[in-house]
Motif scaffolding. Structure first.
Motif, PDB file in Angstrom:
ATOM      1  N   MET A  19       0.814  -1.191   0.000  1.00 21.60           N
ATOM      2  CA  MET A  19       0.000   0.000   0.000  1.00 21.60           C
ATOM      3  C   MET A  19       0.863   1.263   0.000  1.00 21.60           C
ATOM      4  N   GLN A  20       1.938   1.282   0.791  1.00 21.61           N
ATOM      5  CA  GLN A  20       2.801   2.469   0.840  1.00 21.61           C
ATOM      6  C   GLN A  20       3.431   2.752  -0.512  1.00 21.61           C
ATOM      7  N   GLU A  21       3.847   1.696  -1.193  1.00 23.51           N
ATOM      8  CA  GLU A  21       4.458   1.885  -2.516  1.00 23.51           C
ATOM      9  C   GLU A  21       3.429   2.412  -3.505  1.00 23.51           C
ATOM     10  N   GLU A  22       2.218   1.908  -3.411  1.00 20.22           N
ATOM     11  CA  GLU A  22       1.159   2.369  -4.304  1.00 20.22           C
ATOM     12  C   GLU A  22       0.843   3.852  -4.049  1.00 20.22           C
ATOM     13  N   LEU A  23       0.796   4.249  -2.785  1.00 15.61           N
ATOM     14  CA  LEU A  23       0.571   5.659  -2.449  1.00 15.61           C
ATOM     15  C   LEU A  23       1.703   6.539  -2.963  1.00 15.61           C
ATOM     16  N   ALA A  24       2.932   6.073  -2.782  1.00 13.50           N
ATOM     17  CA  ALA A  24       4.088   6.849  -3.248  1.00 13.50           C
ATOM     18  C   ALA A  24       4.042   7.015  -4.766  1.00 13.50           C
ATOM     19  N   ARG A  25       3.698   5.942  -5.491  1.00 15.91           N
ATOM     20  CA  ARG A  25       3.598   6.037  -6.956  1.00 15.91           C
ATOM     21  C   ARG A  25       2.497   6.998  -7.373  1.00 15.91           C
ATOM     22  N   GLU A  26       1.355   6.910  -6.714  1.00 13.92           N
ATOM     23  CA  GLU A  26       0.235   7.792  -7.043  1.00 13.92           C
ATOM     24  C   GLU A  26       0.617   9.247  -6.796  1.00 13.92           C
ATOM     25  N   PHE A  27       1.273   9.515  -5.678  1.00 20.39           N
ATOM     26  CA  PHE A  27       1.666  10.887  -5.384  1.00 20.39           C
ATOM     27  C   PHE A  27       2.694  11.390  -6.391  1.00 20.39           C
ATOM     28  N   GLU A  28       3.603  10.541  -6.822  1.00 25.83           N
ATOM     29  CA  GLU A  28       4.577  10.944  -7.845  1.00 25.83           C
ATOM     30  C   GLU A  28       3.850  11.350  -9.125  1.00 25.83           C
ATOM     31  N   GLY A  29       2.800  10.616  -9.485  1.00 24.88           N
ATOM     32  CA  GLY A  29       2.000  10.985 -10.654  1.00 24.88           C
ATOM     33  C   GLY A  29       1.307  12.325 -10.478  1.00 24.88           C
ATOM     34  N   VAL A  30       0.763  12.554  -9.285  1.00 23.39           N
ATOM     35  CA  VAL A  30       0.114  13.839  -8.986  1.00 23.39           C
ATOM     36  C   VAL A  30       1.145  14.959  -9.052  1.00 23.39           C
ATOM     37  N   LYS A  31       2.313  14.721  -8.484  1.00 26.64           N
ATOM     38  CA  LYS A  31       3.363  15.752  -8.510  1.00 26.64           C
ATOM     39  C   LYS A  31       3.736  16.117  -9.936  1.00 26.64           C
ATOM     40  N   GLN A  32       3.882  15.133 -10.798  1.00 24.17           N
ATOM     41  CA  GLN A  32       4.283  15.411 -12.177  1.00 24.17           C
ATOM     42  C   GLN A  32       3.253  16.252 -12.902  1.00 24.17           C
ATOM     43  N   SER A  33       1.973  16.036 -12.610  1.00 28.41           N
ATOM     44  CA  SER A  33       0.949  16.780 -13.340  1.00 28.41           C
ATOM     45  C   SER A  33       0.536  18.087 -12.656  1.00 28.41           C
ATOM     46  N   GLU A  34       0.646  18.159 -11.330  1.00 32.21           N
ATOM     47  CA  GLU A  34       0.123  19.323 -10.608  1.00 32.21           C
ATOM     48  C   GLU A  34       1.152  20.102  -9.797  1.00 32.21           C
ATOM     49  N   LEU A  35       2.226  19.466  -9.382  1.00 31.08           N
ATOM     50  CA  LEU A  35       3.186  20.087  -8.455  1.00 31.08           C
ATOM     51  C   LEU A  35       4.617  19.945  -8.963  1.00 31.08           C
ATOM     52  N   GLN A  36       4.878  20.444 -10.122  1.00 28.68           N
ATOM     53  CA  GLN A  36       6.197  20.274 -10.724  1.00 28.68           C
ATOM     54  C   GLN A  36       7.305  20.836  -9.848  1.00 28.68           C
ATOM     55  N   PHE A  37       7.014  21.828  -9.027  1.00 25.94           N
ATOM     56  CA  PHE A  37       8.021  22.464  -8.177  1.00 25.94           C
ATOM     57  C   PHE A  37       8.355  21.624  -6.947  1.00 25.94           C
ATOM     58  N   GLU A  38       7.520  20.647  -6.618  1.00 29.07           N
ATOM     59  CA  GLU A  38       7.700  19.854  -5.395  1.00 29.07           C
ATOM     60  C   GLU A  38       8.749  18.764  -5.588  1.00 29.07           C
TER      61      GLU A  38
END
Length: 69
Positions: free
Chosen positions: A1-20
């Protein structure tokens, strides 16, 4: 589950939070005391200076993973 959350957040970062640049775990660590700090708001100066938008995107990533199951 932690790995899945980390992957999902990386996807969100790429599309919405490029500065993060921080990981999901790092952001959650920064916000680990938010409930205690925000509960009464007696001293708004003590609130984290971390943008709340970042925490909202973490929440989105968590909900995306939760709803996918």
């Amino acid at each position: 589950m932690q790995e899945e959350l980390a992957r999902e957040f990386e996807g969100v970062k790429q599309s919405e939070l490029q500065f993060e640049t921080r990981s999901l775990r790092e952001i959650l660590s920064v916000h680990s005391q938010d409930f205690t700090d925000w509960r009464y708001l007696d001293d708004p100066e003590s609130l984290s200076s971390d943008p709340i938008d970042t925490l909202q995107y973490v929440g989105c990533a968590v909900l995306n993973v939760y709803n996918a199951d």
